[in-house]
Each structure stands twice: as structure tokens, then as C-alpha cells.
Design a protein around this motif. Structure first.
Motif, PDB file in Angstrom:
ATOM      1  N   GLN A  59       0.958  -1.071   0.150  1.00  0.00           N
ATOM      2  CA  GLN A  59       0.203   0.071  -0.074  1.00  0.00           C
ATOM      3  C   GLN A  59       0.781   1.151   0.009  1.00  0.00           C
ATOM      4  OE1 GLN A  59      -2.917  -0.034   3.266  1.00  0.00           O
ATOM      5  NE2 GLN A  59      -3.523  -2.298   2.500  1.00  0.00           N
ATOM      6  N   ILE A  60       1.960   1.128   0.704  1.00  0.00           N
ATOM      7  CA  ILE A  60       2.730   2.294   0.706  1.00  0.00           C
ATOM      8  C   ILE A  60       3.443   2.596  -0.466  1.00  0.00           C
ATOM      9  CG2 ILE A  60       4.888   3.175   1.951  1.00  0.00           C
ATOM     10  CD1 ILE A  60       4.308   1.645   4.404  1.00  0.00           C
ATOM     11  N   ALA A  61       3.968   1.671  -1.054  1.00  0.00           N
ATOM     12  CA  ALA A  61       4.542   1.826  -2.478  1.00  0.00           C
ATOM     13  C   ALA A  61       3.521   2.419  -3.378  1.00  0.00           C
ATOM     14  CB  ALA A  61       5.145   0.356  -2.978  1.00  0.00           C
ATOM     15  N   LEU A 124      -0.879   6.844   8.081  1.00  0.00           N
ATOM     16  CA  LEU A 124       0.803   6.631   7.589  1.00  0.00           C
ATOM     17  C   LEU A 124       0.863   6.937   6.179  1.00  0.00           C
ATOM     18  CD1 LEU A 124       3.283   5.296   7.860  1.00  0.00           C
ATOM     19  CD2 LEU A 124       2.252   3.184   7.380  1.00  0.00           C
ATOM     20  N   LEU A 125      -0.176   6.690   5.197  1.00  0.00           N
ATOM     21  CA  LEU A 125      -0.192   7.095   4.109  1.00  0.00           C
ATOM     22  C   LEU A 125      -0.202   8.612   3.716  1.00  0.00           C
ATOM     23  CD1 LEU A 125      -2.716   4.482   2.644  1.00  0.00           C
ATOM     24  CD2 LEU A 125      -0.092   4.440   3.030  1.00  0.00           C
ATOM     25  N   LEU A 126      -0.888   9.130   4.554  1.00  0.00           N
ATOM     26  CA  LEU A 126      -0.683  10.792   4.489  1.00  0.00           C
ATOM     27  C   LEU A 126       0.698  11.264   4.699  1.00  0.00           C
ATOM     28  CD1 LEU A 126      -1.952  13.506   5.268  1.00  0.00           C
ATOM     29  CD2 LEU A 126      -1.872  13.197   7.497  1.00  0.00           C
ATOM     30  N   VAL A 127       1.518  10.776   5.477  1.00  0.00           N
ATOM     31  CA  VAL A 127       2.994  11.234   5.618  1.00  0.00           C
ATOM     32  C   VAL A 127       3.675  10.878   4.324  1.00  0.00           C
ATOM     33  CG1 VAL A 127       5.026  10.897   6.826  1.00  0.00           C
ATOM     34  CG2 VAL A 127       2.874  10.650   8.123  1.00  0.00           C
ATOM     35  N   VAL A 128       3.175   9.615   3.706  1.00  0.00           N
ATOM     36  CA  VAL A 128       3.805   9.211   2.645  1.00  0.00           C
ATOM     37  C   VAL A 128       3.660   9.925   1.362  1.00  0.00           C
ATOM     38  CG1 VAL A 128       3.862   7.238   0.564  1.00  0.00           C
ATOM     39  CG2 VAL A 128       3.846   6.602   3.178  1.00  0.00           C
ATOM     40  N   LEU A 129       2.427  10.817   1.106  1.00  0.00           N
ATOM     41  CA  LEU A 129       2.208  11.419   0.160  1.00  0.00           C
ATOM     42  C   LEU A 129       2.794  12.911   0.333  1.00  0.00           C
ATOM     43  CD1 LEU A 129      -1.655  10.416  -0.680  1.00  0.00           C
ATOM     44  CD2 LEU A 129       0.388  10.464  -2.159  1.00  0.00           C
ATOM     45  N   LEU A 166       3.867  14.575  12.645  1.00  0.00           N
ATOM     46  CA  LEU A 166       3.061  13.336  12.138  1.00  0.00           C
ATOM     47  C   LEU A 166       3.783  12.202  12.481  1.00  0.00           C
ATOM     48  CD1 LEU A 166       1.574  14.505   8.818  1.00  0.00           C
ATOM     49  CD2 LEU A 166       0.161  13.776  10.486  1.00  0.00           C
ATOM     50  N   LEU A 167       5.134  12.190  12.031  1.00  0.00           N
ATOM     51  CA  LEU A 167       5.955  11.110  12.417  1.00  0.00           C
ATOM     52  C   LEU A 167       6.316  10.745  14.054  1.00  0.00           C
ATOM     53  CD1 LEU A 167       9.021  11.416   9.769  1.00  0.00           C
ATOM     54  CD2 LEU A 167       7.068   9.727   9.817  1.00  0.00           C
TER      55      LEU A 167
END
Length: 316
Positions: A59-61, A124-129, A166-167
Motif C-alpha cells: 500500500q505504501i509503495a 501513515l499514507l498521509l505522511v507518505v504522500l 506526524l511521524l
């Protein structure tokens, strides 16, 4: 429209349009922003504590790739149809590939108000984006230039206030787990909507201040600020269904994709693409896309999630 959260935002816009002296003190606004970011991070971290991190890697990728592609769609539109200079087009595109934490916070409140659950690790996906669109924006503006201050850019991305909070929240929630976070839950979770309401009051005032810029730069920036989030929401919604998300999760990912940054990306662009006009990017993201998402977009993206699930034969 009767939700008090939305009414606070409309109140802020009205106060700004009548040129009221109403403004939250900067220290209070910073406090509200920090609390929201930590609360969102804590929720995601608690969910991470419940499942193996490696199971989230696909999902992260996938979300990271989406963050790379969205600015590549926006950039040629801004260059050709909009006629923007290369630096300005790259900067605006980066804003629309990244995310708005404020929009995400409102989406959380909306999902809670209609009792729809979603995958909590969406934080977590918010941070990734936050990350890929900034890198793409810099490359679109500069190419692989030796003059790019990659060290400063990396520091701004990973050590900037928004991402670090966030982290930090994610880490604390992950390490402490649900029982460990319980003593501080009344402040971060029970008061979440009240804190969000005050935050949106100030955001409404800021939004009103961008309207004069919209008049100055014409119709295209308004059309782009409305059309791009709709396209991005469809991309995010389809990706959510492909990843097996629930209806709520699909709606949240669509909302993330549809939002536009007004914190992390402006700071990074200021360092790496100083010739870009920040007024253009903020007029589009704050003056058009943010209020559209808050007032209309989020319920629309939830309806999109329902329809995508039904069209693809996926049970809610």
C-alpha cells in the motif's frame, strides 16, 4: 452544511470578506495545528501497533507512486492550457500532488459523524504522500541540476514541522499502543472536533484573503483548482478499491489525493524553486481547492467510494 465544523469555516470566510479584525494569535494557531497533527499521527500509530508493518508495504509503495504521477498530470496542463512559466507550473503541480492535513482532519470528522469506519493506518499514507510530489516538482522545475540544494530540501521534507509531528505521533502511538495512549486520549481525541473548529475558523479567514489573487490571475486557476481535485479523487478512489480498502478507506484515500498542500510544499518550494510565485500556488490550493473540498468535496468523495465499490462488485 449544518455541521458546526463547516459553519466555523464559513464564519471565518465571512469575517475575512468583511475585513474584520478577527484573527487567532499566531501562537494559538500553531498550537491548534500541532495538536491536530499529533492527534492524526497518534491514531495512525495505534493502528500500526495492531498489524505488522511489512503487510502495509504494498500500500505504501502504491500510494507513493500515485504521489509521483499526479504532479506529472498537472504540470503539462498548467504549462500548455494555463500558460504558466515552468517554475510556477512545477510549484503548483507539486502542491496538487501532495496533501492537506486540514482537509484530512475534516474528512476524519465527517466519517465519524456518519459512523463510517476506515483503515486507521491511512494516517501513515498521509505522511507518505507529503514526499514524492515535492521531489517531482523540483525535478520539473530544475531537472537534475547541481545547483539544487538537496540537503536543504531533504531537511525541509523530513524535519519540517508538519512531517516531524506526524511521524512523532505515529511513533508514539505505535510504541505505546492503544492502552498506553489511553491516558492522553481525552485531550487528543475527545477534543479533536473542537480544536478542528477553531483551526477552520482561522483557515476561513486565510482563504478569504486569497480571493483578490484569484481575480487578478483569471479564470483558469479557478477551473484548475476545481477540476484537478476531482480527477485526483477518482485516481485515489480507484487505487483504494484495488488495494482492498473499505468504503471509508476508499473515501479517505480519494480525499487525500484530491487535497492540495499549503504547508509542506510551500516551504520546500521556497528553498528549491525560489523564482516560483507562491501566491499562485496558495491562491489555487487555499483559495479554491481547500474550500471546495471542505464544503462539497468530502461528501462527494464518499459517494464516489460507494459507487466504485458497487461498480466493481466489492462489498462494503
Amino acid at each position: 452544511m449544518s455541521d458546526p465544523i463547516i459553519l466555523f469555516f464559513i464564519f471565518g470566510i465571512t469575517a475575512g470578506l468583511v475585513r474584520s479584525e478577527l484573527r487567532l494569535p499566531s501562537a494559538i494557531y500553531d498550537f491548534l495545528s500541532m495538536t491536530l497533527l499529533l492527534a492524526i499521527g497518534l491514531k495512525g500509530g495505534i493502528e500500526l501497533a495492531k498489524q505488522p508493518f511489512l503487510s502495509l508495504a504494498p500500500q505504501i509503495a502504491a500510494v507513493f507512486v500515485m504521489g509521483l504521477l499526479l504532479p506529472l498530470v498537472a504540470f503539462p496542463l498548467l504549462r500548455t492550457a494555463g500558460g504558466f512559466a515552468r517554475a510556477d507550473a512545477a510549484s503548483i503541480a507539486a502542491h496538487y500532488g501532495s496533501v492537506s492535513v486540514g482537509t484530512f482532519a475534516v474528512a476524519i470528522a465527517y466519517m465519524n459523524s456518519i459512523a463510517v469506519s476506515y483503515e486507521e493506518h491511512i494516517s501513515l499514507l498521509l505522511v507518505v504522500l507529503e514526499i514524492p510530489a515535492i521531489l517531482v516538482g523540483i525535478l520539473l522545475a530544475r531537472g537534475l541540476s547541481k545547483e539544487t540544494q538537496w540537503g536543504s530540501v531533504a531537511h525541509e521534507i523530513f524535519a519540517g514541522k508538519g512531517v516531524i509531528l506526524l511521524l512523532g505521533g505515529l511513533s508514539i502511538g505505535w510504541i505505546a499502543g492503544p492502552s498506553g495512549v489511553e491516558p492522553i486520549a481525552p485531550f487528543f481525541f475527545d477534543l479533536f472536533k473542537g480544536i478542528l473548529a477553531l483551526f477552520l475558523l482561522e483557515m476561513g479567514i486565510i482563504t478569504a484573503s486569497k480571493i483578490s489573487t484569484l481575480r487578478r490571475y483569471g479564470l483558469f486557476i479557478i477551473v484548475f483548482g476545481l477540476a484537478m481535485p476531482l480527477f485526483s479523487a477518482l485516481v485515489g478512489g480507484l487505487l483504494g478499491v484495488m488495494l482492498g480498502f473499505s468504503v471509508g478507506g476508499v473515501a479517505m484515500l480519494a480525499t487525500l489525493a484530491a487535497s492540495a498542500s499549503y504547508i509542506a510544499v510551500p516551504a520546500a518550494m521556497r528553498i528549491s524553486v525560489p523564482e516560483a510565485n507562491p501566491t499562485l500556488s496558495l491562491a489555487a490550493s487555499l483559495g479554491v481547492t481547500f474550500p471546495f473540498n471542505i464544503l462539497i468535496g468530502i461528501p462527494l468523495y464518499y459517494e464516489l467510494a460507494l459507487r466504485l465499490h458497487a461498480a466493481m462488485g466489492v462489498s462494503p
